[in-house]
Enzyme design. Structure first.
Site, PDB file in Angstrom:
ATOM      1  N   ASP A  59       0.855  -1.191   0.000  1.00 52.32           N
ATOM      2  CA  ASP A  59       0.000   0.000   0.000  1.00 52.32           C
ATOM      3  C   ASP A  59       0.895   1.247   0.000  1.00 52.32           C
ATOM      4  OD1 ASP A  59      -1.835   1.992   0.419  1.00 52.32           O
ATOM      5  OD2 ASP A  59      -2.711   1.130   2.228  1.00 52.32           O
TER       6      ASP A  59
ATOM      7  N   ASP B  36      -3.333   2.098  -5.668  1.00 56.54           N
ATOM      8  CA  ASP B  36      -2.097   2.098  -4.879  1.00 56.54           C
ATOM      9  C   ASP B  36      -1.969   0.892  -3.954  1.00 56.54           C
ATOM     10  OD1 ASP B  36      -3.860   2.793  -2.741  1.00 56.54           O
ATOM     11  OD2 ASP B  36      -2.219   3.864  -1.761  1.00 56.54           O
ATOM     12  N   GLU B  37      -2.812  -0.089  -4.140  1.00 55.27           N
ATOM     13  CA  GLU B  37      -2.894  -1.148  -3.143  1.00 55.27           C
ATOM     14  C   GLU B  37      -3.148  -2.491  -3.815  1.00 55.27           C
ATOM     15  OE1 GLU B  37      -5.920  -1.680   0.431  1.00 55.27           O
ATOM     16  OE2 GLU B  37      -5.706   0.382  -0.236  1.00 55.27           O
TER      17      GLU B  37
END
Ligand code: DCP
Ligand code: MG
Length: 358
Positions: A10, A104-105
């Site tokens: 993350d 983003d993860e």
């Protein structure tokens, strides 16, 4: 099932970190990404701003009250998408079992990885280094034997963290973990649990299956297993998002049209940001209303064409709300979703071919 090796990656304060990277004059100052307008909502804030209590999904107005020196940057989704592609290239060097949760993860299953590296911790360290080298941004990583623990672990030492929960440590780790840190237990559920004297995983682990279902409804069995460190959900690569939705449970129930419309507007803005960043559009909207007695009302409306502007989306939502008998009881939760998604690139193709047909 044999023991798996799962990594959750993350990025740290993602949109804000990208802005600080590209605009060095912003570094070290409290920064929010989002619209500075009074009615705007914040997508994220850097860690300096978070110290003032500014956070994702907060209205810009409240954020400015909390931090009067807060700077605002408009989002640049194309740049965030490009960074996302780079980190996915790095993931692909290790495994194809990658499940993105957002730009983003992602979860990675590295049990059988392409490099034959036996230690997931070493892989996580390498991935963090490569992300820093190739994007000049930091990520946090969590390593464990299932998705739930990996996700909690990535959050545990943020920013730039690396935290490992080994199988024989999981029970002890979860026992001491404050319940608000459990992914899926929101602020409102947490305060509900506190009233029942449940503060840590250990308190939750004492509850029977029946009690867990009473507390969490249909997620009861999920959390019953989770507090015991059991989560067999596989990492599912390329899972196409079928819909986008956001919801909010309110500290104080809503009882007026004004309050409902205002809260819905915030949710619409949040959802619109997610969908704008996704490169997709949908043509169906769904509203969800949960009353104080937990009865739930949902209603959908589909347009023939994908919704391409916030104005159109807002108009449709308002119209749909107008068709629901929403003031009959106090409202504890509101949600809005968009489904029947299509890639924006495809829409252009459809429109182009229609132009040719004319
Ligand atoms: N985001 C958003 N609206 C939200 C939550 C997030 O637009 N309600 C966007 C902005 C974030 C990005 O998604 O930068 C990633 O979300 P995260 O929850 O991972 O938050 P951050 O990466 O910003 O911070 P953290 O360091 O806590 O992961
Ligand atoms: Mg993040």
């Amino acid at each position: 099932m044999s023991i798996r090796k799962i990594i959750h990656i993350d990025m740290d304060a993602f949109y804000a970190s990208v802005e600080e990277r590209d605009f060095p004059e912003l570094r070290g100052l409290p920064l929010a990404v989002g619209s500075a307008k009074e009615r705007g909502v914040i997508a994220t804030a850097n860690y300096e701003a978070r110290r003032y209590g500014v956070h994702s999904a907060m209205s810009s107005k409240v954020a400015l009250l909390k931090c009067p020196i807060l700077r605002f940057q408009p989002p640049r989704f194309a740049v965030y998408r490009a960074v996302s592609e780079v980190i996915h290239e790095i993931f692909a060097e290790y495994t194809d079992l990658v499940e993105p949760l957002s730009l983003d993860e992602a979860y990675l299953d590295v049990t059988n990885n392409k490099k034959g590296i036996p230690s997931a911790t070493i892989i996580a360290r390498e991935i963090k280094q490569k992300i820093l080298q190739r994007t000049r941004l930091t990520a946090s990583a969590g390593v464990s034997y299932n998705k739930f623990l990996a996700k909690i672990a990535s959050d545990y030492r943020k920013p730039d963290g690396l935290f490992v929960i080994l199988p024989n440590e999981a029970e002890e780790f979860l026992a001491q973990l404050p319940i608000e840190k459990f992914y899926g237990i929101g602020r409102v559920t947490a305060s509900h649990l506190h009233k029942m004297n449940i503060y840590k995983g250990a308190d939750l682990a004492k509850k029977t299956k029946v009690e867990m279902v009473e507390i969490f409804g249909k997620s009861g069995m999920f959390f019953y297993n989770i507090v015991r460190g059991i989560d067999n959900r596989p990492v599912e690569p390329n899972r196409e998002r079928k819909s986008y939705s956001v919801e909010n449970t309110f500290d104080v129930d809503l009882t007026t049209t004004f309050a409902v419309v205002a809260e819905l507007y915030h949710l619409e803005q949040r959802l619109w940001k997610d969908i704008e960043g996704s490169g997709k559009s949908g043509r169906t909207i769904t509203l969800k209303i949960r009353f104080d007695d937990f009865t739930t009302l949902t209603k959908s409306y589909s347009d023939e064409m994908p919704i391409r502007s916030f104005q159109k989306f807002h108009k449709m939502t308002k119209k749909l709300l107008g068709r629901m008998d929403y003031l009959r009881k106090p409202i504890r939760l509101l949600g809005v979703g968009i489904s029947n998604l299509i890639d924006n690139a495809e829409i252009k193709e459809v429109q182009l071919s229609m132009d040719f047909d004319d």
